[in-house]
Design a protein around this motif. Structure first.
Motif, mmCIF file in Angstrom:
data_model
loop_
_atom_site.group_PDB
_atom_site.id
_atom_site.type_symbol
_atom_site.label_atom_id
_atom_site.label_comp_id
_atom_site.label_asym_id
_atom_site.label_seq_id
_atom_site.Cartn_x
_atom_site.Cartn_y
_atom_site.Cartn_z
ATOM 1 N N SER A 177 0.811 -1.221 0.000
ATOM 2 C CA SER A 177 0.000 0.000 0.000
ATOM 3 C C SER A 177 0.839 1.264 0.000
ATOM 4 O O SER A 177 0.307 2.361 -0.187
ATOM 5 N N ARG A 178 2.180 1.131 0.186
ATOM 6 C CA ARG A 178 3.063 2.299 0.220
ATOM 7 C C ARG A 178 4.018 2.362 -0.974
ATOM 8 O O ARG A 178 4.807 3.293 -1.076
ATOM 9 N N ILE A 179 3.934 1.401 -1.863
ATOM 10 C CA ILE A 179 4.859 1.369 -2.992
ATOM 11 C C ILE A 179 4.627 2.557 -3.917
ATOM 12 O O ILE A 179 3.487 2.851 -4.310
ATOM 13 N N LYS A 180 5.716 3.244 -4.251
ATOM 14 C CA LYS A 180 5.694 4.323 -5.228
ATOM 15 C C LYS A 180 6.523 3.910 -6.441
ATOM 16 O O LYS A 180 7.377 3.028 -6.350
ATOM 17 N N ALA A 181 6.294 4.592 -7.547
ATOM 18 C CA ALA A 181 7.034 4.294 -8.775
ATOM 19 C C ALA A 181 8.537 4.362 -8.545
ATOM 20 O O ALA A 181 9.301 3.517 -9.029
ATOM 21 N N SER A 182 8.962 5.360 -7.777
ATOM 22 C CA SER A 182 10.399 5.569 -7.558
ATOM 23 C C SER A 182 10.999 4.564 -6.585
ATOM 24 O O SER A 182 12.227 4.443 -6.486
ATOM 25 N N ASP A 183 10.153 3.818 -5.852
ATOM 26 C CA ASP A 183 10.656 2.834 -4.891
ATOM 27 C C ASP A 183 11.181 1.575 -5.568
ATOM 28 O O ASP A 183 12.014 0.863 -4.997
ATOM 29 N N LEU A 184 10.682 1.272 -6.740
ATOM 30 C CA LEU A 184 11.021 0.020 -7.406
ATOM 31 C C LEU A 184 12.495 -0.008 -7.773
ATOM 32 O O LEU A 184 13.045 0.980 -8.251
ATOM 33 N N ILE A 185 13.130 -1.149 -7.526
ATOM 34 C CA ILE A 185 14.560 -1.265 -7.795
ATOM 35 C C ILE A 185 14.782 -2.028 -9.098
ATOM 36 O O ILE A 185 14.024 -2.931 -9.448
ATOM 37 N N LEU A 186 15.807 -1.626 -9.820
ATOM 38 C CA LEU A 186 16.136 -2.219 -11.111
ATOM 39 C C LEU A 186 17.256 -3.227 -10.917
ATOM 40 O O LEU A 186 18.335 -2.880 -10.450
ATOM 41 N N LEU A 187 16.975 -4.485 -11.271
ATOM 42 C CA LEU A 187 17.937 -5.568 -11.083
ATOM 43 C C LEU A 187 18.328 -6.192 -12.420
ATOM 44 O O LEU A 187 17.637 -6.032 -13.422
ATOM 45 N N ASP A 188 19.438 -6.927 -12.394
ATOM 46 C CA ASP A 188 19.883 -7.680 -13.559
ATOM 47 C C ASP A 188 19.933 -9.153 -13.161
ATOM 48 O O ASP A 188 20.688 -9.535 -12.259
ATOM 49 N N ALA A 189 19.119 -9.984 -13.828
ATOM 50 C CA ALA A 189 19.031 -11.398 -13.473
ATOM 51 C C ALA A 189 20.345 -12.136 -13.651
ATOM 52 O O ALA A 189 20.539 -13.216 -13.085
ATOM 53 N N ASN A 190 21.269 -11.562 -14.413
ATOM 54 C CA ASN A 190 22.554 -12.219 -14.662
ATOM 55 C C ASN A 190 23.675 -11.709 -13.760
ATOM 56 O O ASN A 190 24.824 -12.112 -13.915
ATOM 57 N N ASP A 191 23.334 -10.819 -12.825
ATOM 58 C CA ASP A 191 24.344 -10.230 -11.949
ATOM 59 C C ASP A 191 24.445 -11.025 -10.646
ATOM 60 O O ASP A 191 23.554 -10.940 -9.786
ATOM 61 N N PRO A 192 25.498 -11.806 -10.452
ATOM 62 C CA PRO A 192 25.618 -12.647 -9.250
ATOM 63 C C PRO A 192 25.883 -11.860 -7.975
ATOM 64 O O PRO A 192 25.804 -12.410 -6.872
ATOM 65 N N THR A 193 26.202 -10.559 -8.093
ATOM 66 C CA THR A 193 26.510 -9.759 -6.903
ATOM 67 C C THR A 193 25.279 -9.049 -6.336
ATOM 68 O O THR A 193 25.394 -8.300 -5.369
ATOM 69 N N GLN A 228 -4.970 8.147 -4.184
ATOM 70 C CA GLN A 228 -3.596 7.873 -3.743
ATOM 71 C C GLN A 228 -2.607 8.320 -4.815
ATOM 72 O O GLN A 228 -1.839 7.523 -5.332
ATOM 73 N N PRO A 229 -2.603 9.596 -5.171
ATOM 74 C CA PRO A 229 -1.763 10.045 -6.290
ATOM 75 C C PRO A 229 -0.279 9.866 -6.087
ATOM 76 O O PRO A 229 0.487 9.869 -7.050
ATOM 77 N N ASP A 230 0.148 9.641 -4.840
ATOM 78 C CA ASP A 230 1.582 9.484 -4.601
ATOM 79 C C ASP A 230 2.148 8.178 -5.171
ATOM 80 O O ASP A 230 3.365 8.015 -5.231
ATOM 81 N N TYR A 231 1.262 7.259 -5.631
ATOM 82 C CA TYR A 231 1.789 6.020 -6.225
ATOM 83 C C TYR A 231 2.672 6.327 -7.429
ATOM 84 O O TYR A 231 3.589 5.567 -7.752
ATOM 85 N N ALA A 232 2.413 7.446 -8.112
ATOM 86 C CA ALA A 232 3.143 7.794 -9.334
ATOM 87 C C ALA A 232 4.388 8.634 -9.070
ATOM 88 O O ALA A 232 5.036 9.076 -10.023
#
Length: 256
Positions: free
Chosen positions: A66-82, A251-255
């Motif tokens: 219920s608190r997730i914002k667009a900017s909260d999402l993290i960008l990952l690489d499935a091939n990055d072992p670290t 909940q406009p803060d989602y964006a």
């Protein structure tokens, strides 16, 4: 209709990569919480943003839907072992399950995993199959993958097995665990998740009566499933757009 991107000042859009994709996924998180299909700060949604599916957005560890914002999402690489050694490491099960699926099944661009009430109840049955008893259950007729080899919380070999088990289907019932949907877009993956939970609710409620189910014939069930597939595709997009319109007001803060 004004686009979702147009509603946000240009500066805000420049602050985040893949802004529109982030907003779509954030809206899915918020609405899943509104529907009480979340579970504490557990469960995960992800969206591939690279052509090969290896780079994907996912929710940060320990954040309530219920608190997730667009900017909260993290960008990952499935091939990055670290990945798990980094300061913003995701939840281990999110990295394992979603990383494996995005790595091994790039056609599954959006992957949504929850322990929602009725889908989980179905997954806990010895026979978690979904007989065709109404048009929602018929939508998934012969179109569900079943993983009945639960062996822990989705780490290591468990995650690899799940990615293979999914195949080309859009729904996977995870025995003793929950449900996962996968589709090319957030709109489609969420629409599938929503209707699967509704279908599971109908089935579990019907089971609870103790009376005999009125199961449709194979021919009618398959016909209905195909009609679902041939239904106007913009209905899924319209579903998500309406959700975002409600969130824009409440909940406009989602964006953000």
């Amino acid at each position: 209709m004004m686009s979702s991107v147009a509603r946000i000042p240009a500066k805000a859009r420049l602050d985040n990569s893949h802004y529109e994709e982030r907003c779509q996924l954030a809206a899915a998180f918020r609405w899943t919480a509104e529907l009480n299909m979340h579970e504490g700060v557990a469960n995960h949604f992800s969206l591939a943003v690279s052509d090969d599916g290896s780079q994907f957005l996912v929710n940060p560890c320990g954040r309530h839907f219920s608190r997730i914002k667009a900017s909260d999402l993290i960008l990952l690489d499935a091939n990055d072992p670290t990945t798990m050694d980094q300061p913003n490491a995701p939840d281990p099960t999110a990295w394992a399950i979603h990383g494996a699926i995005h790595r091994n099944a790039p056609h599954a661009r959006c992957v949504l995993h929850v322990h929602s009430k009725y889908a989980l109840a179905l997954a806990c049955l010895k026979d978690p199959s979904m007989p065709p008893i109404d048009q929602n259950t018929m939508r998934f007729y012969n179109r569900i993958s079943y993983d009945m080899g639960f062996d822990g919380m989705g780490l290591g070999d468990e995650a690899e097995r799940l990615s293979r088990c999914l195949g080309r289907n859009k729904v996977m019932v995870m025995g003793n665990h929950g449900v996962l949907t996968a589709a090319p877009t957030v709109a489609e993956a969420f629409d599938v998740l929503y209707y699967f939970e509704r279908a599971a609710e109908t089935l579990i409620t019907a089971y609870a009566t103790g009376r005999e189910l009125n199961i449709a014939s194979n021919e009618v069930a398959e016909k209905t499933a195909r009609q679902w597939e041939e239904y106007p595709s913009d209905m899924e997009t319209a579903h998500l757009n309406e959700i975002r319109a409600i969130l824009d007001r409440k909940q406009p803060d989602y964006a953000e």
